[in-house]
Design an enzyme around this catalytic site. Structure first.
Site, PDB file in Angstrom:
ATOM      1  N   LYS A 138      58.050 -30.901  27.445  1.00  0.00           N
ATOM      2  CA  LYS A 138      59.449 -30.300  27.551  1.00  0.00           C
ATOM      3  C   LYS A 138      60.128 -30.777  28.606  1.00  0.00           C
ATOM      4  O   LYS A 138      61.502 -31.430  28.347  1.00  0.00           O
ATOM      5  CB  LYS A 138      59.366 -28.892  27.655  1.00  0.00           C
ATOM      6  N   THR A 145      62.534 -23.947  34.938  1.00  0.00           N
ATOM      7  CA  THR A 145      63.079 -25.379  34.534  1.00  0.00           C
ATOM      8  C   THR A 145      63.614 -25.528  33.296  1.00  0.00           C
ATOM      9  O   THR A 145      62.986 -25.632  32.329  1.00  0.00           O
ATOM     10  CB  THR A 145      61.786 -26.662  34.852  1.00  0.00           C
ATOM     11  N   LYS A 183      65.128 -31.408  39.483  1.00  0.00           N
ATOM     12  CA  LYS A 183      63.765 -30.988  38.891  1.00  0.00           C
ATOM     13  C   LYS A 183      63.362 -31.811  37.825  1.00  0.00           C
ATOM     14  O   LYS A 183      62.327 -32.399  37.740  1.00  0.00           O
ATOM     15  CB  LYS A 183      63.845 -29.506  38.633  1.00  0.00           C
TER      16      LYS A 183
END
Length: 307
Positions: free
Chosen positions: A253, A110, A185
């Site tokens: 994150k 990701t 995502k």
């Protein structure tokens, strides 16, 4: 011609040899599922000890991403963050050094769209194909082969690796140009992080006013706002247990990257912005490596300070 065992197999268009870079919480079970399905898998990880269980299952081992990519038709990478993904793909002994025509690189990490596009440029410059394929799902879906792949990039590589994605996941989406998989995502994980923060607020508030938070979990599970995540995480959260399926630091994150994506198109995301701050508080209390559901502890700390 794609006839050698180190390129995409000409016979059935599926890779004869598969590389897997990054064997953490997600990468290890994903690679294991490929091995269990009888695939020829070569692995690498910064910490070699994480490779040992897979080697014992029959995986080969190489000492650098470059060597893995050079020996395999398709190489998957599952890294923790954009910096790691860039280094493993494009660094001194990175996978790009071992890529070439007839090979494919599938990054299931990701990362933000810009990082994905940069990795894509390095891979395509070698004549190889590139596919970004971040996954929706955490540790148990990875173990059970129930991940959701959000792919974008070279369609020919998508078609080639589709049987492998089906081994590791329950569904796959092809979203077009590189960057779209990363964006999808980040949007999904932005929503997930915000849902978890709101759920945490509800659990803490219910207990504060004298209700049983376990009953709240049950009430929510019966109604329109029920979600598998609440049913799965709620009972442990009530007991202040946070077995790591998706580390809190990675959720923060992803929120940070999603906020950057929103900023790039001037889209207000006030709820995600507030949620990000809560996860940062949780990190400051040493919860980075706990499951992201441990964000509830940041609320408990705040309440304790107010009493």
């Amino acid at each position: 011609m794609l006839s050698s065992r180190t390129s995409l197999s000409a016979a059935d268009d599926t890779p004869a040899s598969i590389g897997f870079l990054g064997l953490g919480i997600m990468g290890s079970p994903m690679a294991q599922n490929l091995i269990k399905a009888g695939r020829d898998v070569t692995v690498w990880n910064r910490t070699k000890s994480k490779c040992e269980p897979l080697i014992s299952m029959g995986a080969k081992y190489k000492s650098s991403p470059e060597e893995v990519a050079a020996s395999c038709g398709v190489t998957f990478a599952m890294l923790a963050d954009p910096e790691s993904a860039m280094d493993v793909a494009c660094g001194k002994y990175g996978a790009a050094k071992g890529m070439g025509p007839g090979k494919g690189y599938v990054d299931v990490s990701t990362v933000d769209g810009e990082t994905s596009k940069l990795i894509c440029e390095h891979i395509r410059a070698t004549g190889a194909h590139f596919l970004e394929a971040p996954v929706s799902g955490s540790k148990k879906p990875a173990e059970d082969g129930q991940l959701i792949f959000l792919t974008a990039g070279d369609n020919v590589l998508y078609e080639t690796v589709a049987p492998l994605l089906d081994i590791m996941g329950k569904s796959r989406f092809y979203l077009g140009e590189v960057g779209n998989g990363a964006a999808m995502k980040l949007v999904v994980n932005m929503v997930m992080g915000s849902m978890m923060a709101s759920f945490s607020e509800g659990l803490v508030l219910s207990e504060k006013v004298g209700l049983d938070p376990s009953v709240l979990v049950e009430v929510i599970s019966q109604g329109a706002i029920s979600a598998p995540m609440y049913a799965m995480k709620g009972p442990s959260m009530v007991k202040s247990l946070y077995p790591t399926a998706f580390p809190l630091k990675h959720q923060q994150k992803d929120l940070r990257l999603a906020l950057g994506l929103a900023e790039s198109v001037s889209q207000p995301t006030p709820i995600a912005a507030a949620t990000n701050e809560l996860y940062k508080v949780a990190k400051s209390h040493g919860l980075s490596d706990q499951d992201f559901s441990a964000v509830i502890e940041a609320l408990k700390v705040k309440l304790q300070h107010q009493t």
